[in-house]
Design an enzyme around this catalytic site. Structure first.
Site, PDB file in Angstrom:
ATOM      1  N   HIS A   7       0.682  -1.120  -0.154  1.00  0.00           N
ATOM      2  CA  HIS A   7      -0.068   0.014   0.168  1.00  0.00           C
ATOM      3  C   HIS A   7       0.944   1.096  -0.079  1.00  0.00           C
ATOM      4  O   HIS A   7       1.957   1.343   0.546  1.00  0.00           O
ATOM      5  CB  HIS A   7      -1.006  -0.052   1.021  1.00  0.00           C
ATOM      6  CG  HIS A   7      -0.177  -0.151   2.557  1.00  0.00           C
ATOM      7  ND1 HIS A   7      -0.126   1.026   3.281  1.00  0.00           N
ATOM      8  CD2 HIS A   7      -0.071  -1.062   3.460  1.00  0.00           C
ATOM      9  CE1 HIS A   7       0.250   0.820   4.348  1.00  0.00           C
ATOM     10  NE2 HIS A   7       0.586  -0.481   4.488  1.00  0.00           N
TER      11      HIS A   7
ATOM     12  N   ASP B  28      -0.686   4.284   0.505  1.00  0.00           N
ATOM     13  CA  ASP B  28      -0.998   4.995   1.720  1.00  0.00           C
ATOM     14  C   ASP B  28      -0.588   5.116   3.023  1.00  0.00           C
ATOM     15  O   ASP B  28       0.049   3.857   3.220  1.00  0.00           O
ATOM     16  CB  ASP B  28      -2.677   5.198   1.793  1.00  0.00           C
ATOM     17  CG  ASP B  28      -3.106   3.588   2.293  1.00  0.00           C
ATOM     18  OD1 ASP B  28      -2.467   2.639   1.744  1.00  0.00           O
ATOM     19  OD2 ASP B  28      -4.040   3.498   3.174  1.00  0.00           O
TER      20      ASP B  28
ATOM     21  N   ASP C  41       6.518   1.949   6.946  1.00  0.00           N
ATOM     22  CA  ASP C  41       5.144   1.365   6.680  1.00  0.00           C
ATOM     23  C   ASP C  41       4.576   1.919   5.831  1.00  0.00           C
ATOM     24  O   ASP C  41       3.760   2.883   5.603  1.00  0.00           O
ATOM     25  CB  ASP C  41       4.341   1.398   7.934  1.00  0.00           C
ATOM     26  CG  ASP C  41       2.961   0.483   7.778  1.00  0.00           C
ATOM     27  OD1 ASP C  41       2.891  -0.427   6.904  1.00  0.00           O
ATOM     28  OD2 ASP C  41       1.992   0.748   8.720  1.00  0.00           O
TER      29      ASP C  41
ATOM     30  N   GLU D  39       4.462  -5.835   4.347  1.00  0.00           N
ATOM     31  CA  GLU D  39       4.240  -5.243   5.719  1.00  0.00           C
ATOM     32  C   GLU D  39       5.627  -5.309   6.532  1.00  0.00           C
ATOM     33  O   GLU D  39       6.312  -6.201   6.472  1.00  0.00           O
ATOM     34  CB  GLU D  39       3.044  -5.851   6.418  1.00  0.00           C
ATOM     35  CG  GLU D  39       1.738  -5.662   5.762  1.00  0.00           C
ATOM     36  CD  GLU D  39       1.350  -4.184   6.020  1.00  0.00           C
ATOM     37  OE1 GLU D  39       1.855  -3.711   6.955  1.00  0.00           O
ATOM     38  OE2 GLU D  39       0.233  -3.785   5.530  1.00  0.00           O
TER      39      GLU D  39
ATOM     40  N   GLU E 164      -5.248   0.881   2.466  1.00  0.00           N
ATOM     41  CA  GLU E 164      -5.033  -0.030   3.370  1.00  0.00           C
ATOM     42  C   GLU E 164      -5.006   0.439   4.967  1.00  0.00           C
ATOM     43  O   GLU E 164      -5.462  -0.380   5.747  1.00  0.00           O
ATOM     44  CB  GLU E 164      -3.650  -0.974   3.156  1.00  0.00           C
ATOM     45  CG  GLU E 164      -3.556  -2.233   3.930  1.00  0.00           C
ATOM     46  CD  GLU E 164      -2.952  -2.199   5.283  1.00  0.00           C
ATOM     47  OE1 GLU E 164      -2.809  -3.209   6.112  1.00  0.00           O
ATOM     48  OE2 GLU E 164      -2.513  -0.719   5.777  1.00  0.00           O
ATOM     49  N   GLU E 165      -4.831   1.607   5.062  1.00  0.00           N
ATOM     50  CA  GLU E 165      -4.701   2.093   6.242  1.00  0.00           C
ATOM     51  C   GLU E 165      -6.006   2.708   6.876  1.00  0.00           C
ATOM     52  O   GLU E 165      -6.034   3.062   7.872  1.00  0.00           O
ATOM     53  CB  GLU E 165      -3.466   3.439   6.615  1.00  0.00           C
ATOM     54  CG  GLU E 165      -2.151   2.984   6.332  1.00  0.00           C
ATOM     55  CD  GLU E 165      -1.485   2.187   7.381  1.00  0.00           C
ATOM     56  OE1 GLU E 165      -2.486   1.472   8.197  1.00  0.00           O
ATOM     57  OE2 GLU E 165      -0.369   1.557   7.226  1.00  0.00           O
TER      58      GLU E 165
ATOM     59  N   HIS F  39       3.690   4.134  12.499  1.00  0.00           N
ATOM     60  CA  HIS F  39       2.519   4.992  12.851  1.00  0.00           C
ATOM     61  C   HIS F  39       3.006   6.018  14.184  1.00  0.00           C
ATOM     62  O   HIS F  39       2.029   6.479  14.650  1.00  0.00           O
ATOM     63  CB  HIS F  39       1.355   4.005  13.527  1.00  0.00           C
ATOM     64  CG  HIS F  39       0.548   3.240  12.369  1.00  0.00           C
ATOM     65  ND1 HIS F  39      -0.492   2.923  12.547  1.00  0.00           N
ATOM     66  CD2 HIS F  39       1.118   2.795  11.017  1.00  0.00           C
ATOM     67  CE1 HIS F  39      -0.913   2.260  11.425  1.00  0.00           C
ATOM     68  NE2 HIS F  39       0.155   2.204  10.724  1.00  0.00           N
TER      69      HIS F  39
END
Length: 395
Positions: free
Chosen positions: A77, A79, A110, A173, A144-145, A359
């Site tokens: 992903h 995003d 990530d 991931e 995805e997030e 994150h």
């Protein structure tokens, strides 16, 4: 600067907060097209939340009337989660910066580094092996997030309709703990949420005989659900877990018995249980306690498991060759798009860099982890090439 690091920095500089792609897929398509990939956009969703999806497949397969070669997919992903308070970052989140041997920026771990490593690894492999024994593809999304409704999920539904074949999938991931390659995910637990509303009769707290307190009525059932052993797990998964996340009840006044209470709960379940069996058991408990209730279920994803075989073996060998590590197989953690891909692909694993900073404010990756990650992906391709060549020769 290595090609992988350069592409990583280019991706980090694009502020692709869900569902925005901010040009990441165009950048990647421009890199993949000269390598012989045909790029197809499968964008989905309303205009105010448009999700960008890219399916890129090596044109050796696209040109064929029918290919019987197995297909390896690199999935990821573009995003990222919002950066949070900008003043708390040591440097702007979408300006790649180097400090103390680390690359800082939102998406560094990530998972923009993994995507860059995918692309460079495939390019190096195809230069050395222009006619591989298997086909290669990329499945990339900008959702995805976020809700994960119009991203990989909708692409998989499209693939089901048109009979797209996938045999192996590597999701980028960030699965490693201390060193790149020390852990890969060969499965994930399923996730299923419930919103339970238990109804009573509102009334004055001084006259409980004229009311019916739904909180009191719900507590014995909730206690039973909290202490239930749903299953005992297996060699790859811990036991299924049931947890309450929120309870809402009352009018805000201290002298009113509420008319209803709402309980939010979640299952993280393994392959020893199914969503259907868990729902059935919950309803049995609630019915046995005589509750007046309604219950709305939301299934976020079914569990999946890839037992040691062709793909796991190839990744393990690649990690061992590059780092000397005997990687750990794990199914811990949250969910990923692997849960959707596993519906049409028998072997799905997740493998990427360390995840300690994902994150967080000042997300980063050690620069020393970047080239080994790319090399692991390339060596996985080489392992699969040797396996398939041996099988073809034997046949």
């Amino acid at each position: 600067m290595s090609r992988t690091l350069q592409l990583t920095e280019q991706l980090i500089s694009l502020p692709s907060v869900t569902p925005e792609d901010a040009g990441c897929l165009e950048l990647l398509a421009d890199a993949l097209t000269p390598m012989g990939f045909a790029c197809e956009r499968l964008d989905s969703g309303p205009e105010d939340f448009r999700v960008r999806n890219l399916w890129a497949k090596h044109t050796a397969t696209q040109a064929a009337i029918k290919s019987d070669k197995p297909v390896l997919v690199f999935a990821g992903h573009t995003d990222v989660v919002p950066p949070g308070p900008l003043k708390e970052w040591s440097s702007p989140p979408f300006v790649p910066m180097h400090r103390d041997g680390k690359l800082y920026g939102r998406g560094a771990s990530d998972m923009k580094t993994s995507i860059a490593a995918f692309v460079v690894a495939v390019d190096e492999f195809l230069q050395a092996t222009p006619e591989p024994a298997f086909d290669i593809a990329f499945l990339l999304t900008s959702d995805e997030e976020g809700p994960s409704i119009d991203g990989t999920k909708v692409v998989v539904e499209t693939f089901k309709k048109r009979g797209e074949r996938l045999d192996w999938c590597i999701v980028g991931e960030p699965t490693s703990v201390k060193r790149t390659g020390d852990m890969i995910k060969n499965g994930r637990r399923g996730t299923m949420s419930g919103k339970l509303t238990v109804n009573g009769v509102q009334g004055h707290i001084a006259y409980p005989q004229l009311a019916r307190n739904p909180i009191h009525e719900a507590l014995p059932a909730l206690t039973e659900l909290a202490t239930t052993v749903w299953d005992r797990g297996n060699d790859f998964f811990p036991p299924t877990s049931w947890q309450i996340s929120n309870i809402h009840g009352g009018t805000g006044a201290s002298n009113v018995i509420p008319g209803h209470v709402v309980i939010d709960f979640n299952f993280r379940f393994c392959t020893e249980s199914s969503s259907e069996s868990l729902q059935k058991r919950v309803h049995e408990v609630l019915d046995r306690h005589g509750l007046e209730y309604s219950l709305v279920w939301t299934i976020g994803g079914q569990p999946f498991l890839t037992t040691p075989g062709v793909l796991v073996g190839a990744v393990q060998a690649a990690i061992k060759d590059e780092t000397g590590l005997d990687t750990e197989l794990s199914t811990t953690g949250g969910t990923s798009d692997g849960r959707f891909i596993a519906q049409i692909c028998p072997e799905v694993i997740e493998m990427g860099p360390p995840n300690a900073s994902i994150h967080k404010i000042d997300e980063h990756i050690a620069v020393a982890d970047i080239e080994p990650l790319k090399n692991i992906y390339r060596k996985t391709l080489e392992q699969l090439q040797r396996q398939q060549t041996t099988l073809t020769t034997a046949a």
